[in-house]
Write a protein that holds these residues in place. Sequence first.
Motif, PDB file in Angstrom:
ATOM      1  N   ALA A  39       0.835  -1.204   0.000  1.00  0.00           N
ATOM      2  CA  ALA A  39       0.000   0.000   0.000  1.00  0.00           C
ATOM      3  C   ALA A  39       0.870   1.254   0.000  1.00  0.00           C
ATOM      4  N   LEU A  40       1.946   1.256   0.772  1.00  0.00           N
ATOM      5  CA  LEU A  40       2.839   2.409   0.829  1.00  0.00           C
ATOM      6  C   LEU A  40       3.468   2.693  -0.535  1.00  0.00           C
ATOM      7  N   LYS A  41       3.789   1.629  -1.266  1.00  0.00           N
ATOM      8  CA  LYS A  41       4.351   1.801  -2.616  1.00  0.00           C
ATOM      9  C   LYS A  41       3.317   2.407  -3.556  1.00  0.00           C
ATOM     10  N   VAL A  42       2.075   1.917  -3.464  1.00  0.00           N
ATOM     11  CA  VAL A  42       1.005   2.451  -4.317  1.00  0.00           C
ATOM     12  C   VAL A  42       0.758   3.919  -3.993  1.00  0.00           C
ATOM     13  N   LEU A  43       0.744   4.250  -2.703  1.00  0.00           N
ATOM     14  CA  LEU A  43       0.527   5.628  -2.282  1.00  0.00           C
ATOM     15  C   LEU A  43       1.631   6.553  -2.787  1.00  0.00           C
ATOM     16  N   ALA A  44       2.866   6.040  -2.827  1.00  0.00           N
ATOM     17  CA  ALA A  44       3.996   6.857  -3.267  1.00  0.00           C
ATOM     18  C   ALA A  44       3.941   7.138  -4.767  1.00  0.00           C
ATOM     19  N   GLU A  45       3.261   6.264  -5.509  1.00  0.00           N
ATOM     20  CA  GLU A  45       3.263   6.368  -6.969  1.00  0.00           C
ATOM     21  C   GLU A  45       1.952   6.862  -7.560  1.00  0.00           C
ATOM     22  N   ASN A  46       0.923   7.008  -6.736  1.00  0.00           N
ATOM     23  CA  ASN A  46      -0.387   7.381  -7.252  1.00  0.00           C
ATOM     24  C   ASN A  46      -1.067   8.402  -6.352  1.00  0.00           C
ATOM     25  N   ARG A  47      -1.984   9.181  -6.950  1.00  0.00           N
ATOM     26  CA  ARG A  47      -2.847  10.043  -6.142  1.00  0.00           C
ATOM     27  C   ARG A  47      -3.993   9.187  -5.630  1.00  0.00           C
ATOM     28  N   VAL A  48      -4.152   9.149  -4.315  1.00  0.00           N
ATOM     29  CA  VAL A  48      -5.226   8.359  -3.693  1.00  0.00           C
ATOM     30  C   VAL A  48      -6.135   9.301  -2.919  1.00  0.00           C
ATOM     31  N   ASP A  49      -7.450   9.195  -3.159  1.00  0.00           N
ATOM     32  CA  ASP A  49      -8.417  10.076  -2.511  1.00  0.00           C
ATOM     33  C   ASP A  49      -9.008   9.482  -1.245  1.00  0.00           C
ATOM     34  N   LEU A  50      -8.970   8.147  -1.133  1.00  0.00           N
ATOM     35  CA  LEU A  50      -9.503   7.480   0.062  1.00  0.00           C
ATOM     36  C   LEU A  50      -8.864   6.108   0.185  1.00  0.00           C
ATOM     37  N   LEU A  51      -8.592   5.716   1.419  1.00  0.00           N
ATOM     38  CA  LEU A  51      -7.987   4.414   1.701  1.00  0.00           C
ATOM     39  C   LEU A  51      -9.018   3.523   2.384  1.00  0.00           C
ATOM     40  N   LEU A  52      -9.306   2.375   1.775  1.00  0.00           N
ATOM     41  CA  LEU A  52     -10.207   1.375   2.349  1.00  0.00           C
ATOM     42  C   LEU A  52      -9.308   0.264   2.886  1.00  0.00           C
ATOM     43  N   LEU A  53      -9.181   0.198   4.195  1.00  0.00           N
ATOM     44  CA  LEU A  53      -8.090  -0.532   4.831  1.00  0.00           C
ATOM     45  C   LEU A  53      -8.577  -1.623   5.777  1.00  0.00           C
ATOM     46  N   ASP A  54      -8.148  -2.859   5.528  1.00  0.00           N
ATOM     47  CA  ASP A  54      -8.504  -3.965   6.414  1.00  0.00           C
ATOM     48  C   ASP A  54      -7.762  -3.832   7.737  1.00  0.00           C
ATOM     49  N   TRP A  55      -8.489  -4.041   8.837  1.00  0.00           N
ATOM     50  CA  TRP A  55      -7.908  -3.918  10.181  1.00  0.00           C
ATOM     51  C   TRP A  55      -6.756  -4.901  10.379  1.00  0.00           C
ATOM     52  N   MET A  56      -7.003  -6.174  10.004  1.00  0.00           N
ATOM     53  CA  MET A  56      -6.011  -7.229  10.215  1.00  0.00           C
ATOM     54  C   MET A  56      -5.297  -7.541   8.903  1.00  0.00           C
ATOM     55  N   LEU A  57      -4.016  -7.190   8.826  1.00  0.00           N
ATOM     56  CA  LEU A  57      -3.194  -7.482   7.661  1.00  0.00           C
ATOM     57  C   LEU A  57      -1.949  -8.233   8.118  1.00  0.00           C
ATOM     58  N   PRO A  58      -1.350  -9.054   7.234  1.00  0.00           N
ATOM     59  CA  PRO A  58      -0.097  -9.731   7.605  1.00  0.00           C
ATOM     60  C   PRO A  58       1.031  -8.715   7.727  1.00  0.00           C
TER      61      PRO A  58
END
Length: 230
Positions: A39-58
Amino acid sequence: MSNLNILVVEDEDAIREMLMMVLEQADFHVLAAVSAEEALKVLAENRVDLLLLDWMLPGISGVELAKRLKREPGYKDLPIILLTARGEEEDKIRGLEIGADDYVTKPFSPKELIARIKAVMRRSGKLGESGQLSIGDLMLDAEQHRLTIAGKSLDVSPTEFRLMQFFMSNPDKVFSRTHLLDQVWGRSVYIEERTVDVHIRRLRKLLAEFGREELIQTVRGFGYRFSLAE
């Protein structure tokens, strides 16, 4: 809406694909990641208007990622909605306390998810306000700055109007005083938490004139909830 980018961060393939389909059908442009690191890589390379984020991630959890982003100047205003299977109210409050703008508990309906996304984007200024909110016979008109019950106007201050607008956009959810201050007064303004109580009392007094003071409920140890259910 097609120019708005939503990043879905979900490690379960079936859920991620379902979310992408639902969001694309609602005319959002969707980006996806399976972990916080990705996600951090995607955020660094793209404009993101909203993050839909799962609570539990590996690895780095969704909660930890949200905390990190809210500490970063470039991302602190990025709207975040947490997806969680946790049903306990304490966990929901914790999610809001770390800076998330909303939470959606699994399982959820696509219609509810889209409504929550639109509400968060309206509050963040990324989606045009439709103008009116209606719950029962309570009507809020943002364009005319008017709040009415059964057609009768309530004399509210600008702050109380924003507070009611936030409550009516998020019915049946509990918000801490800190979260209400962030959303209604703004994070850049330093105001004592008890200021919220003063405005809540004022709103209840006005609602009491119509026998509706129970619309704004105190949840002991957590904060306040706006609900038609007693």
